[in-house]
Motif scaffolding. Structure first.
Motif, PDB file in Angstrom:
ATOM      1  N   LYS A 151       0.835  -1.199   0.000  1.00  8.57           N
ATOM      2  CA  LYS A 151       0.000   0.000   0.000  1.00  8.57           C
ATOM      3  C   LYS A 151       0.872   1.251   0.000  1.00  8.57           C
ATOM      4  N   GLU A 152       1.955   1.235   0.811  1.00  4.80           N
ATOM      5  CA  GLU A 152       2.878   2.373   0.855  1.00  4.80           C
ATOM      6  C   GLU A 152       3.571   2.563  -0.492  1.00  4.80           C
ATOM      7  N   ARG A 153       4.001   1.462  -1.136  1.00  2.90           N
ATOM      8  CA  ARG A 153       4.632   1.557  -2.460  1.00  2.90           C
ATOM      9  C   ARG A 153       3.671   2.169  -3.466  1.00  2.90           C
ATOM     10  N   TYR A 154       2.418   1.704  -3.427  1.00  2.14           N
ATOM     11  CA  TYR A 154       1.412   2.207  -4.356  1.00  2.14           C
ATOM     12  C   TYR A 154       1.173   3.703  -4.140  1.00  2.14           C
ATOM     13  N   MET A 155       1.068   4.107  -2.870  1.00  6.16           N
ATOM     14  CA  MET A 155       0.828   5.526  -2.579  1.00  6.16           C
ATOM     15  C   MET A 155       2.007   6.378  -3.039  1.00  6.16           C
ATOM     16  N   LYS A 156       3.229   5.865  -2.876  1.00  6.61           N
ATOM     17  CA  LYS A 156       4.421   6.591  -3.322  1.00  6.61           C
ATOM     18  C   LYS A 156       4.378   6.784  -4.831  1.00  6.61           C
ATOM     19  N   LEU A 157       4.090   5.703  -5.564  1.00  2.00           N
ATOM     20  CA  LEU A 157       3.974   5.792  -7.018  1.00  2.00           C
ATOM     21  C   LEU A 157       2.812   6.698  -7.429  1.00  2.00           C
ATOM     22  N   HIS A 158       1.735   6.633  -6.678  1.00  4.03           N
ATOM     23  CA  HIS A 158       0.551   7.444  -6.971  1.00  4.03           C
ATOM     24  C   HIS A 158       0.878   8.927  -6.828  1.00  4.03           C
ATOM     25  N   LEU A 159       1.623   9.262  -5.765  1.00  6.33           N
ATOM     26  CA  LEU A 159       1.989  10.668  -5.558  1.00  6.33           C
ATOM     27  C   LEU A 159       2.955  11.146  -6.641  1.00  6.33           C
ATOM     28  N   GLU A 160       3.784  10.243  -7.148  1.00  8.50           N
ATOM     29  CA  GLU A 160       4.707  10.605  -8.227  1.00  8.50           C
ATOM     30  C   GLU A 160       3.992  10.667  -9.571  1.00  8.50           C
ATOM     31  N   GLY A 161       2.758  10.149  -9.634  1.00  6.26           N
ATOM     32  CA  GLY A 161       1.981  10.188 -10.866  1.00  6.26           C
ATOM     33  C   GLY A 161       2.323   9.070 -11.823  1.00  6.26           C
ATOM     34  N   LYS A 162       2.799   7.955 -11.318  1.00  7.26           N
ATOM     35  CA  LYS A 162       3.219   6.847 -12.182  1.00  7.26           C
ATOM     36  C   LYS A 162       2.168   5.745 -12.311  1.00  7.26           C
ATOM     37  N   THR A 163       1.094   5.808 -11.556  1.00  5.95           N
ATOM     38  CA  THR A 163       0.069   4.766 -11.644  1.00  5.95           C
ATOM     39  C   THR A 163      -1.014   5.201 -12.630  1.00  5.95           C
ATOM     40  N   GLU A 164      -1.774   4.227 -13.119  1.00  9.43           N
ATOM     41  CA  GLU A 164      -2.859   4.517 -14.059  1.00  9.43           C
ATOM     42  C   GLU A 164      -3.891   5.444 -13.425  1.00  9.43           C
ATOM     43  N   GLN A 165      -4.208   5.167 -12.189  1.00  9.42           N
ATOM     44  CA  GLN A 165      -5.216   5.977 -11.494  1.00  9.42           C
ATOM     45  C   GLN A 165      -4.730   7.410 -11.334  1.00  9.42           C
ATOM     46  N   ALA A 166      -3.439   7.563 -11.013  1.00 12.32           N
ATOM     47  CA  ALA A 166      -2.882   8.910 -10.841  1.00 12.32           C
ATOM     48  C   ALA A 166      -2.908   9.667 -12.164  1.00 12.32           C
ATOM     49  N   ARG A 167      -2.565   8.976 -13.264  1.00 10.71           N
ATOM     50  CA  ARG A 167      -2.604   9.630 -14.581  1.00 10.71           C
ATOM     51  C   ARG A 167      -4.013  10.077 -14.915  1.00 10.71           C
ATOM     52  N   ALA A 168      -4.981   9.199 -14.643  1.00 10.22           N
ATOM     53  CA  ALA A 168      -6.374   9.542 -14.923  1.00 10.22           C
ATOM     54  C   ALA A 168      -6.810  10.744 -14.080  1.00 10.22           C
TER      55      ALA A 168
END
Length: 160
Positions: free
Chosen positions: A108-125
């Motif tokens: 979950k922490e890894r995902y949130m880190k990637l999400h904050l960096e804008g590297k996940t699909e959800q973050a891009r959307a």
């Protein structure tokens, strides 16, 4: 009448405890506790005497037990560890649930880190959606500004 000949509890009168009865029961309970405390004190003294008797009884063993030495291989005896032997600093092995919980938190922490960096699909959307909303708001503010300027110009013309 229900099967089995038992009657239901509905319709019966309620039974209330009498305050005097409750007081009497409480007094009787206190007396029992007081008597038990006095018996414990006297039994502590007698335990010391009886412990030596019990040890000699264990050595004797009655009946066949004294003749045949039997050891149950399935019986696990609890060995008490001394305080000096217990190693507190030793790493404790985690249970499966604890391991899974820790893995879940780390992922979950890894995902949130990637999400904050804008590297996940959800973050891009999310970022794309925010960009669209920002653009719409800028256009709306420009439009409002133009309308306000037009009104001011009309009022200026009308005031002359």
């Amino acid at each position: 009448m229900p099967r089995g000949g038992k009657k239901g509890h509905k319709g019966r009168g309620k039974q209330f405890s009498n305050p005097e009865e409750i007081d009497r029961q409480m007094r009787a309970q206190r007396e029992k506790e007081a008597n038990a405390g006095a018996e414990k004190e006297s039994s502590d003294e007698s335990e010391e005497e009886s412990s030596s008797d019990e040890e000699s009884d264990r050595k004797k063993r009655s009946g066949v037990e004294g003749l045949i030495e039997i050891e149950n291989p399935n019986r696990v005896s609890q060995k008490s560890k001394k305080v000096a032997e217990v190693d507190v600093a030793a790493p404790r092995e985690l249970s499966r649930r604890e391991r899974e919980e820790i893995e879940k938190q780390k992922s979950k922490e890894r995902y949130m880190k990637l999400h904050l960096e804008g590297k996940t699909e959800q973050a891009r959307a999310d970022l794309a959606r925010l960009a669209i909303i920002k653009k719409q708001r800028e256009e709306a503010s420009k439009k409002r500004e133009e309308l306000r300027k037009e009104k001011e110009a009309e009022e200026a013309k009308g005031a002359r």
